[in-house]
Scaffold this motif. Sequence first.
Motif, PDB file in Angstrom:
ATOM      1  N   CYS A  67       6.609  -3.142  -4.288  1.00 30.08           N
ATOM      2  CA  CYS A  67       6.383  -1.705  -4.463  1.00 30.08           C
ATOM      3  C   CYS A  67       5.151  -1.447  -5.332  1.00 30.08           C
ATOM      4  O   CYS A  67       4.369  -0.530  -5.058  1.00 30.08           O
ATOM      5  CB  CYS A  67       7.596  -1.049  -5.113  1.00 30.08           C
ATOM      6  SG  CYS A  67       9.018  -0.929  -4.030  1.00 30.08           S
ATOM      7  N   GLY A  68       4.998  -2.245  -6.355  1.00 31.98           N
ATOM      8  CA  GLY A  68       3.833  -2.089  -7.213  1.00 31.98           C
ATOM      9  C   GLY A  68       2.542  -2.294  -6.430  1.00 31.98           C
ATOM     10  O   GLY A  68       1.578  -1.538  -6.578  1.00 31.98           O
ATOM     11  N   SER A  69       2.546  -3.284  -5.593  1.00 32.80           N
ATOM     12  CA  SER A  69       1.364  -3.542  -4.766  1.00 32.80           C
ATOM     13  C   SER A  69       1.146  -2.394  -3.784  1.00 32.80           C
ATOM     14  O   SER A  69       0.011  -2.020  -3.482  1.00 32.80           O
ATOM     15  CB  SER A  69       1.548  -4.870  -4.024  1.00 32.80           C
ATOM     16  OG  SER A  69       0.527  -5.031  -3.074  1.00 32.80           O
ATOM     17  N   ASP A  70       2.252  -1.856  -3.295  1.00 32.40           N
ATOM     18  CA  ASP A  70       2.166  -0.710  -2.394  1.00 32.40           C
ATOM     19  C   ASP A  70       1.448   0.447  -3.081  1.00 32.40           C
ATOM     20  O   ASP A  70       0.541   1.074  -2.502  1.00 32.40           O
ATOM     21  CB  ASP A  70       3.582  -0.288  -1.981  1.00 32.40           C
ATOM     22  CG  ASP A  70       3.568   0.789  -0.928  1.00 32.40           C
ATOM     23  OD1 ASP A  70       3.102   0.501   0.182  1.00 32.40           O
ATOM     24  OD2 ASP A  70       3.998   1.919  -1.227  1.00 32.40           O
ATOM     25  N   VAL A  71       1.835   0.707  -4.328  1.00 30.34           N
ATOM     26  CA  VAL A  71       1.180   1.778  -5.087  1.00 30.34           C
ATOM     27  C   VAL A  71      -0.313   1.493  -5.228  1.00 30.34           C
ATOM     28  O   VAL A  71      -1.152   2.386  -5.035  1.00 30.34           O
ATOM     29  CB  VAL A  71       1.832   1.951  -6.476  1.00 30.34           C
ATOM     30  CG1 VAL A  71       0.979   2.856  -7.368  1.00 30.34           C
ATOM     31  CG2 VAL A  71       3.231   2.518  -6.340  1.00 30.34           C
ATOM     32  N   ALA A  72      -0.647   0.245  -5.548  1.00 30.56           N
ATOM     33  CA  ALA A  72      -2.054  -0.118  -5.735  1.00 30.56           C
ATOM     34  C   ALA A  72      -2.845   0.092  -4.443  1.00 30.56           C
ATOM     35  O   ALA A  72      -3.979   0.569  -4.469  1.00 30.56           O
ATOM     36  CB  ALA A  72      -2.157  -1.569  -6.196  1.00 30.56           C
ATOM     37  N   PHE A  73      -2.218  -0.265  -3.323  1.00 27.92           N
ATOM     38  CA  PHE A  73      -2.881  -0.071  -2.034  1.00 27.92           C
ATOM     39  C   PHE A  73      -3.197   1.401  -1.806  1.00 27.92           C
ATOM     40  O   PHE A  73      -4.325   1.771  -1.468  1.00 27.92           O
ATOM     41  CB  PHE A  73      -1.975  -0.594  -0.905  1.00 27.92           C
ATOM     42  CG  PHE A  73      -2.510  -0.351   0.469  1.00 27.92           C
ATOM     43  CD1 PHE A  73      -3.372  -1.257   1.072  1.00 27.92           C
ATOM     44  CD2 PHE A  73      -2.169   0.806   1.170  1.00 27.92           C
ATOM     45  CE1 PHE A  73      -3.877  -1.026   2.341  1.00 27.92           C
ATOM     46  CE2 PHE A  73      -2.675   1.049   2.433  1.00 27.92           C
ATOM     47  CZ  PHE A  73      -3.529   0.133   3.012  1.00 27.92           C
ATOM     48  N   HIS A  74      -2.204   2.225  -2.048  1.00 30.59           N
ATOM     49  CA  HIS A  74      -2.411   3.646  -1.779  1.00 30.59           C
ATOM     50  C   HIS A  74      -3.346   4.286  -2.798  1.00 30.59           C
ATOM     51  O   HIS A  74      -4.075   5.217  -2.467  1.00 30.59           O
ATOM     52  CB  HIS A  74      -1.054   4.365  -1.721  1.00 30.59           C
ATOM     53  CG  HIS A  74      -0.274   3.996  -0.509  1.00 30.59           C
ATOM     54  ND1 HIS A  74      -0.505   4.544   0.726  1.00 30.59           N
ATOM     55  CD2 HIS A  74       0.698   3.082  -0.313  1.00 30.59           C
ATOM     56  CE1 HIS A  74       0.310   4.011   1.618  1.00 30.59           C
ATOM     57  NE2 HIS A  74       1.059   3.103   1.011  1.00 30.59           N
TER      58      HIS A  74
END
Lengths: 243, 243
Positions: B151-158
Amino acid sequence: MKTDPARKPDLSAQIAQAIRDAIVEGRMIVNERLPSEAELAEQFDVSRSTVREALKRLAAQSLIRTQRGAFGGAFVNRISYAEAYGQQITTSTLLLSMNAVSFETACEARFALERACAPLSAARCTEDHLAVMRAEIALQGQPDLSDEAFCGSDVAFHRALVDGAGNPVLSYQLAGAVEAMQPLMNMITFTARSRGRIVALHERIHDALGRRDALAADAALHDLEAYTQTLGRDVMRARHNRA
Amino acid sequence: MKTDPARKPDLSAQIAQAIRDAIVEGRMIVNERLPSEAELAEQFDVSRSTVREALKRLAAQSLIRTQRGAFGGAFVNRISYAEAYGQQITTSTLLLSMNAVSFETACEARFALERACAPLSAARCTEDHLAVMRAEIALQGQPDLSDEAFCGSDVAFHRALVDGAGNPVLSYQLAGAVEAMQPLMNMITFTARSRGRIVALHERIHDALGRRDALAADAALHDLEAYTQTLGRDVMRARHNRA
DNA sequence: GACATTTAAATGTATGACAATTATCGTGCA
DNA sequence: TGCACGATAATTGTCATACATTTAAATGTC
C-alpha cells in the motif's frame, strides 16, 4: 537549510505529538477522556502549564475538545466536516496568499478539480442543486452587484456543482481549492461584458448538468477556465504596465 | 444542537482568533514580529499564561513560529507546502477514520481527483516521474512484500502521477486525498492474483503517460478504480459474514 | 419524591520566579 | 585598529502555587 533538524522541539510540542500519535494510531478512540491535566503533568513529569500548552495545540487542530467542571476534561473529538472545511480553507488561503502562487497555477488546479466532479455531478445532482445554480446565475446578472459579491456568488455556484456530486469527501477536498481562489479572483475587475460571458458559461454548465450530459459540462468548464485565464492575464498585464 | 452557540470561548481562544484574523486579513505580513508575550498580555489585559496558550494554538496551525532569546519572539510564518501537506493529511485521515466514511465514497473521491490530474500529467510529466513509477511497480512485484508495504508503494506511485502534473497546488490538494485513503486500503489483504492485476494496471497507466496519451491514462484509472472497488466490496462482504 | 444545598473534581486564569537562549554592546588585549 | 570574549538585556520556556469558575454528582431537607 531552513529548518534545523537537530534542534529538539519544546516540551509542550513533544507532549502534543505524543498524544496526537495516540489518537491518529487509534490507541485513543473518539469521545474517550484523556487523563486530567494534573495526571498528565505527573505522567510526563512536567508542570501543568506545559501540559495545558500541549492541549491547546491539539484543540487548535480540533483533535480534542475540553469541558469544564466535575467529570469534565479533555476528550478525543470527532472532527466534523464543518471543522475540517474551516481548517482546510484557512490553510489553503494562506498557502496561496503567502507563497506567490500564480493566478494561472491556482486557476488550473481549481478547474482540474472541478472537472473531476462534473461527471459525478451530472449523474447525481438534484433539482435542489440546480435551483441553487439558477439563483446564483440570476444574482450574477444584476448590474449593481459589487465585484466581491459577484465572486462570492461565483463560489456559491461552484459549491453547488461540487456538492451535486453527492460525495462529501470530494466536497471537503474541493472546498479548500475553490474558496482559497476567491482572494485571487477578487483582484479581477469584472466588466459588464466579462460578467455576461461568465454568466452564459454558467448557464451552459447548468443546462448540461440538467441534461445529465457529462461531456457538455466538461467542455463548458474547459471554456470557463480558458476565459478565466484570459481575464487573469489581462489583470496581470495591466498591473505590470502600471508598475 | 451539538455546539452551543451562545457560550463564549476561552480567553486564549478569543485572543488566538484576534491574531489569526490579523494575519489572514493581511494586517500582519509574513515575517513580521508580534509583540512580546508580556506586551500582548498587557494589550489584551490577561496574564502571560493565557497569551502563551493563544500563541500555541496559532503555532499548531503553522501561522506563527517562535524564536527564543533577545530579539526573538513570535513571527508570522510563511506556511510551506510541506507544512500544509502535513496538516492536510492529518485532518483528512482523521476525518475519514472517525466519520465512518465508506470505502466506496473515499475511493470514488480519490480516483476522481486523480483523473483530474491525469491529462496534465500526461502532458507534462518528466522522465523522473516515470522512473519513480517504474521503481514502485518493480517493488510491487516482489512477492515477499507485506500488505502495508504494498500500500505504501501504491501511494508513492500515485504521488508520482500527481506530481507529474507539475502543479504544486494540485499536488497539495491531492496529498490529503491519496494519503488519507491508505488506512482504508490497508484493510485489504492483497492476494498474489490481485497484486498482479493492480501491477498490470499501473503499467498501463505508466505507459499511457509515457506516450502522452491522456485518454488511455484516464481509461486505465477508471479500470483501476473499478477493480479497487471490487476488492473493497469483497473485504466488506467477508467482514460482514464473519460478524 | 422533589427540590435546594453542598461538595468535589476539573478546567480557566493570574502571579511570580527562575532557566535557557541569543543578539547586541562594551571592554580589554594584542 | 581589530578581534575575541564576556557582560547585558530581552525574550521565550518551564515550574510552582493560588484562586476563580464551572459542572455533575452526592447529600440533605421538606
